[in-house]
Design an enzyme around this catalytic site. Sequence first.
Site, short mmCIF file in Angstrom:
data_model
loop_
_atom_site.label_atom_id
_atom_site.label_comp_id
_atom_site.label_asym_id
_atom_site.label_seq_id
_atom_site.Cartn_x
_atom_site.Cartn_y
_atom_site.Cartn_z
N TYR A 170 -3.48 1.33 -11.48
CA TYR A 170 -4.57 2.31 -11.47
C TYR A 170 -4.85 2.73 -10.03
O TYR A 170 -5.09 1.90 -9.16
CB TYR A 170 -5.80 1.68 -12.11
CG TYR A 170 -7.03 2.57 -12.23
CD1 TYR A 170 -6.93 3.95 -12.21
CD2 TYR A 170 -8.29 2.02 -12.40
CE1 TYR A 170 -8.04 4.75 -12.33
CE2 TYR A 170 -9.42 2.81 -12.53
CZ TYR A 170 -9.30 4.17 -12.50
OH TYR A 170 -10.40 4.96 -12.62
N CYS A 171 -4.83 4.05 -9.77
CA CYS A 171 -5.18 4.62 -8.47
C CYS A 171 -4.28 4.02 -7.38
O CYS A 171 -3.07 4.10 -7.47
CB CYS A 171 -6.66 4.40 -8.20
SG CYS A 171 -7.30 5.27 -6.75
N LEU A 172 -4.86 3.41 -6.33
CA LEU A 172 -4.04 2.81 -5.28
C LEU A 172 -3.12 1.73 -5.84
O LEU A 172 -2.00 1.55 -5.35
CB LEU A 172 -4.93 2.18 -4.20
CG LEU A 172 -5.96 3.04 -3.48
CD1 LEU A 172 -6.58 2.26 -2.34
CD2 LEU A 172 -5.34 4.30 -2.96
N GLY B 112 -1.64 1.87 -8.64
CA GLY B 112 -0.50 2.56 -9.20
C GLY B 112 0.50 2.98 -8.14
O GLY B 112 1.73 2.92 -8.35
N LEU C 206 -2.01 5.14 -13.89
CA LEU C 206 -3.28 5.76 -14.25
C LEU C 206 -3.89 6.42 -13.02
O LEU C 206 -4.29 5.74 -12.07
CB LEU C 206 -4.25 4.71 -14.80
CG LEU C 206 -3.73 3.82 -15.94
CD1 LEU C 206 -4.81 2.82 -16.35
CD2 LEU C 206 -3.29 4.65 -17.13
#
Length: 563
Positions: free
Chosen positions: A294-296, A298, A322
């Site tokens: 998720y975010c960083l 990811g 994500l």
Amino acid sequence: MLHVGMARVTAGISPAALGLAFADWWMHLAMAPAKQAELSQLAWSHATRLALNTARSAGGLAAPPCIRPQHRDKRFDDPAWRRQPFNTIAQGFLLTQQWWQEATTGVRGVSRHHEAVASFVARQLLDVLSPSNYLASNPLLLRETAEQGGANLYQGWLNALEDGERRMTGRGPAGSEAFRPGRTLAVTPGKVVYRNDLMELIQYSPTTGKVYREPLLIVPAWIMKYYILDLSPGNSLIRYLVGQGHTVFVISWKNPGSEERDLGMDDYRRLGIMAALAAVNAILPDRQVHAVGYCLGGTLLSIAAAAMSRDGDDRLKSVTLLAAQADFTEAGELMLFIDESQLTYLEDIMWAQGYLDTSQMAGAFQLLRSNDLIWSRMVHDYYFGKRSDQSDLMAWNADATRMPYRMHSEYLRRLFLNNDLAQGRYAVEGRPVALTDITVPIFAVGTAKDHVAPWRSVYKIVLLTDTDVTFLLTSGGHNAGIVTPPGHPRRIYQVVRLGFEDAYLDPDRWREAAPVHKGSWWPQWQAWLADQSGALVAPPPLGRAEAGYPVLGEAPGRYVHQA
């Protein structure tokens, strides 16, 4: 040390970066007589239209508005703004805002980055002067103050004092006490099965008689606490996955201090993803893993997956990203804070304390949506004297974490500024990695209103990989779009599988072609995971002491409570 002292006044923004942007804009505007003439004509047109509109209104005639607010601008929606003199005040402000937008854009010769900075700063300064922010020019505030005899202003003053005290003592925002990890949030049952100096690994207790053979490993961003994915029971993605028969592991990052200043991106890869993957493989041997970032998290997962594929490591069964970017050339308005001058300034600030402070990060994100996150809140809390009801997501958003000096510098320079990952220059263990090496299927999720990871930037994973990519676009923003449990009344999503052998489809054509579905995207993703998984098996035990991974405590663990 000079930069550290200046940053206390400039809110961490480099004066040199702003000076360069405005010098570039001003010098080119000064040498553009056609643009000057155009702006003069526009100013005269605006003044004339406003004067005629005011005259018609004063004469009791119907006067259509000179200008309408932008789609997401709700400051002047109330009918009270249609009455004089407030109509003229609001219309004059919007016309001025439009003039400055025209003045700071479209000047030939100005670099795209400097144009974006100049336009953004002009918009921020104008937002400070919005008539909706002041008692004398806001009809709603005047009416409320008259009805309450000024009691709202007194209560607002008390609210301001309380918020100031909370900031000085490090307490969360008012109402956040009702939301505490392990009590009302992050309460999905599980155990901590591994801990090192950077993260804890949580394994969640099964709730179904059978589970899919392949477990999930979730890698959250380390900019905030992991429980964005395990909020209240009805809002928890982790609880939902466990309830669907998945064995779920999640990384809970440590909140670093000055002693972790030298931790870098590779430390987060080694001590985070790779250490967690080793633990999952020891607890559940001979099973591939569905990895979720998720975010960083990811972005880091993309790097780790590319390095694993390069080195012949086939432990991953699939990769889910994500709201995560791998190419940073179109990373939205965050790029306004990314240039050599600003990064040098920021590195000096971090050097003094060993990390990027949570307040500095929060300030940057709030500036991107200052109307919603700063000014409207101040008006609501301090002029109207009211408090917004806290939610689990709002409480989580206030529970930020720090970023180590070295890691954040590497992240900003190597990814945002130089775009090394997308261009094949990002090195892991001395050799560059390429996302084209990833062969496992990818499920990528973008959110339509994302100002942190714009969905068109997330979509670029289609260009950067040579594997099947299922891309899903959901309504909502960077956080709320991801936290969309089944039954959400307003969510829609679009999803299309793009095979590596298919011709490229640009994001706008993809959006036109993809069918629209109502509801949460979670069941769609879970069905995709089920298709990628093997047979259902008996639930595994939590931890595995004989393999060196005993149960260390109850979820949500120790690190999530660090201030």
